[in-house]
Design a protein around this motif. Structure first.
Motif, PDB file in Angstrom:
ATOM      1  N   PRO B  38       0.830  -1.199   0.000  1.00 55.16           N
ATOM      2  CA  PRO B  38       0.000   0.000   0.000  1.00 55.16           C
ATOM      3  C   PRO B  38       0.867   1.253   0.000  1.00 55.16           C
ATOM      4  CG  PRO B  38      -0.084  -1.101   2.141  1.00 55.16           C
ATOM      5  CD  PRO B  38       0.756  -1.948   1.248  1.00 55.16           C
ATOM      6  N   ASP B 209       4.694  -4.146   3.806  1.00 53.45           N
ATOM      7  CA  ASP B 209       3.795  -3.329   4.611  1.00 53.45           C
ATOM      8  C   ASP B 209       4.581  -2.779   5.786  1.00 53.45           C
ATOM      9  OD1 ASP B 209       1.418  -2.087   5.196  1.00 53.45           O
ATOM     10  OD2 ASP B 209       0.586  -3.784   6.300  1.00 53.45           O
ATOM     11  N   ASN B 210       4.403  -1.513   6.081  1.00 52.90           N
ATOM     12  CA  ASN B 210       5.115  -0.864   7.185  1.00 52.90           C
ATOM     13  C   ASN B 210       6.617  -1.136   7.150  1.00 52.90           C
ATOM     14  OD1 ASN B 210       2.729   0.208   8.306  1.00 52.90           O
ATOM     15  ND2 ASN B 210       2.268  -1.809   9.169  1.00 52.90           N
ATOM     16  N   THR B 298      -2.268  -7.021   4.344  1.00 53.65           N
ATOM     17  CA  THR B 298      -2.027  -5.609   4.661  1.00 53.65           C
ATOM     18  C   THR B 298      -3.261  -4.922   5.231  1.00 53.65           C
ATOM     19  OG1 THR B 298      -2.604  -4.872   2.433  1.00 53.65           O
ATOM     20  CG2 THR B 298      -0.306  -5.413   2.827  1.00 53.65           C
ATOM     21  N   ARG B 303      -4.793   3.794   3.434  1.00 53.29           N
ATOM     22  CA  ARG B 303      -3.455   4.350   3.704  1.00 53.29           C
ATOM     23  C   ARG B 303      -3.344   5.644   2.928  1.00 53.29           C
ATOM     24  NH1 ARG B 303      -0.518  -0.174   5.285  1.00 53.29           N
ATOM     25  NH2 ARG B 303      -2.030  -1.717   5.920  1.00 53.29           N
ATOM     26  N   ASP B 304      -3.180   6.740   3.619  1.00 55.45           N
ATOM     27  CA  ASP B 304      -3.042   8.004   2.885  1.00 55.45           C
ATOM     28  C   ASP B 304      -1.695   8.652   3.120  1.00 55.45           C
ATOM     29  OD1 ASP B 304      -5.603   7.996   1.663  1.00 55.45           O
ATOM     30  OD2 ASP B 304      -6.426   8.424   3.646  1.00 55.45           O
TER      31      ASP B 304
END
Lengths: 257, 304
Positions: B38, B209-210, B298, B303-304
């Motif tokens: 993302p 992710d992250n 995820t 997610r912005d």
């Protein structure tokens, strides 16, 4: 296999890029750069000059011609290293594209630096051509002034690239013009001899790089010996050298973190 | 043959936030490797580190046999990059864009000029040498950017979201060209958040992710290994209530997103029978795909 030597010349490809763009608009660009200083030179030179006796032993317009060469070289280097370089860096992302090739950040900044000085030299050179055609200086002296004009271009282009590396937007450049460029034009002996200023202001003027540019170019164009040639040249060269190192460092911090 | 790119335990933080938190992966020669994730997963930062455009806080990177960032410039001699946002030169026509870019590689003008017709042909821009940049559509610009990335005949091509913002026709053309490049022996590293793109192109991919890689494998392996084999999507106003009371009996996992319920299961028959008694609910039964894996790993939150 390419040697490291070939990497050392990679800044030249950046210079070539800007030259190719300029070549498309060369004539309007040179004429545009010429118009503004010529209006000042003739307007003030004849208008104001008519009211004055000789200045520094010559007619006012002859005195002003050398100042105009310096001021307009500074302007051309400043505009190119601020607005044009900023567009390429921030708006068009041209520098980002170049960095994906085997070109280092320092090469990009050096390419822009030498380019801005080149463009300033074209601009200063056009004025030198006009004033020697009009008899305000001798053609051979004008030719001698060209390397100095290039050095002046390098100094102000390097300073401009520092400002560009720090600028959040185009608006930021107003501060540089208001706080540095305009005072420099008025307090560096472009329009009148520095001796006219009060002693404190004369001292202050010695800190402005444009004063040293005028101190070199005016006696040269008038055919007089240039006093303190190495001092004034040394100041301009030092400004250029220190400023470009700072500009490279700041640009790296901005784009490569 | 050595890996065209090898990343070991890469770390990078910005302002105290760890954007890349210890990832490792390696590309096999000739494969297309995808980084999926993302927005904000750390894909672009990973690419920037790999190209030597930002210095990692920790880890080792070897790009086309050169240590990065120490010898990033030497490495980039053999790498082509298609950035996320077009940064073609608006002051130049198509041919000039390629010529000017080739010079950055130290290539001679004659060498570059000899390559330009082939590059434009490959990009579906044959005969457009003199076309000014503003006359090109979004898809044409993307293809010119691809041609520009090939001007140095790279071994490895790095593409950051190559088809974002393109229409389906333009995307298919880009995919077709990337497949041709793979067939010609090039290695490709690409980031994307289009699952169909990853499924079509990538031999292997990593889901990020992250700042971490949460799964790695071929699209088929990931679908087989990470998720139930089929999905029933149930739509309708009453769907959330039905999910709360009935779906759990038939499905291994149930996720609700607005008025749509996703039921993940291996045997769909009992659930479909139940739905047969409920005409107010509409449903779609399909095999699980990469997007299901992605959303499972995820999460569904924005997610912005």
């Amino acid at each position: 296999m390419l040697t490291d030597m070939s990497f050392n010349l990679r800044w030249f490809a950046v210079w070539q890029r800007n030259f190719l763009v300029w070549r498309k608009l060369a004539l309007p660009s040179v004429l545009g750069n010429l118009a503004d200083p010529m209006i000042y030179l003739f307007g003030l030179g004849y208008g104001l000059g008519g009211l004055l006796p000789q200045v520094g032993g010559v007619s006012y317009i002859t005195f002003l011609a050398a100042g105009t060469v310096c001021a307009s070289t500074m302007n051309a280097a400043t505009f190119e290293s601020l607005y044009s370089a900023f567009s390429r860096m921030q708006v068009q992302k041209t520098w980002d594209a170049i960095l994906n090739a085997p070109v280092a950040m320092a090469d990009v900044v050096i390419g822009e630096w030498v380019w801005a000085a080149t463009k300033a030299t074209l601009s200063g050179g056009a004025i030198l051509l006009v004033i020697s055609l009009l008899g305000f200086t001798r053609p051979d002296l004008a030719l001698w002034a060209l390397p100095l004009v290039f050095l002046i271009g390098l100094s102000f282009a390097a300073l401009g690239l520092i400002v560009t590396a720090l600028a959040p937007s185009y608006d930021f450049f107003m501060y540089y013009f208001t706080l540095l460029v305009t005072p420099m034009i008025l307090l560096s002996g472009v329009f009148f001899p520095l001796a006219q200023l009060p002693p404190a202001a004369q001292l202050l003027a010695q800190l402005l790089p444009l004063s040293h540019a005028v101190a070199l170019v005016r006696p040269l164009l008038l055919g007089n010996p240039v006093p303190d040639l190495w001092l004034h040249g040394g100041v301009l060269a030092s400004v250029a050298a220190v400023a470009i190192v700072v500009a490279i460092r700041l640009t790296k911090r901005r784009l490569l973190s | 043959m050595n890996a065209p790119l090898r990343v070991l335990d890469l770390h990078k933080s910005y302002g105290g936030r760890e954007v890349v938190a210890g990832i490792s992966f390696a590309l096999n020669p000739g494969e297309c490797y995808g980084l999926l994730g993302p927005n904000g997963a750390g894909k672009t930062t990973t690419l920037r580190c790999c190209l030597g455009l930002t210095t990692p806080d920790g880890g080792d990177i070897t790009l086309v046999n050169e240590p990065v960032p120490q010898r990033a410039r030497e490495a980039r001699m053999k790498v082509g990059v298609v950035p996320q946002f077009d940064n073609l030169d608006p002051d130049f026509n198509c041919a000039e864009n390629l010529l000017v870019f080739g010079r950055y590689f130290g290539l001679g003008d004659d060498t570059i000029k000899a390559r330009i017709p082939d590059l434009l042909e490959f990009a579906g821009l044959a005969g457009k040498e003199k076309a000014p940049l503003r006359s090109l559509s979004g898809g044409m610009k993307r293809r010119l950017t691809l041609a520009r990335a090939l001007v140095n005949d790279p071994d490895l091509l790095v593409l950051d979201e190559p088809t974002t913002g393109l229409d389906p026709q333009a995307r298919h053309l880009i995919w077709d060209r990337l497949k041709q490049l793979l067939a010609a022996g090039k290695t490709i590293l690409l980031t994307t958040h289009f699952m169909d793109e990853a499924e079509r192109l990538c031999h292997r991919l990593a889901i990020m992710d992250n700042g971490r890689i949460v799964a790695e494998g071929s699209p088929r392996e990931l679908i087989a290994g990470e998720i139930e084999s089929s999905v029933v999507e149930v739509f309708g106003e009453a769907a959330p209530e039905w999910a709360a009371t009935h779906a759990g009996r038939y499905a291994k996992r149930v996720e609700t997103s607005g008025e749509t319920v996703f039921c993940y299961l291996d045997d769909a028959a009992p659930l479909l029978t139940d739905l047969g008694h409920r005409p107010e609910l509409r449903s779609l039964h399909r095999p699980a795909n990469l997007e299901d894996v992605f959303l499972k790993l995820t999460g569904r939150e924005l997610r912005d």
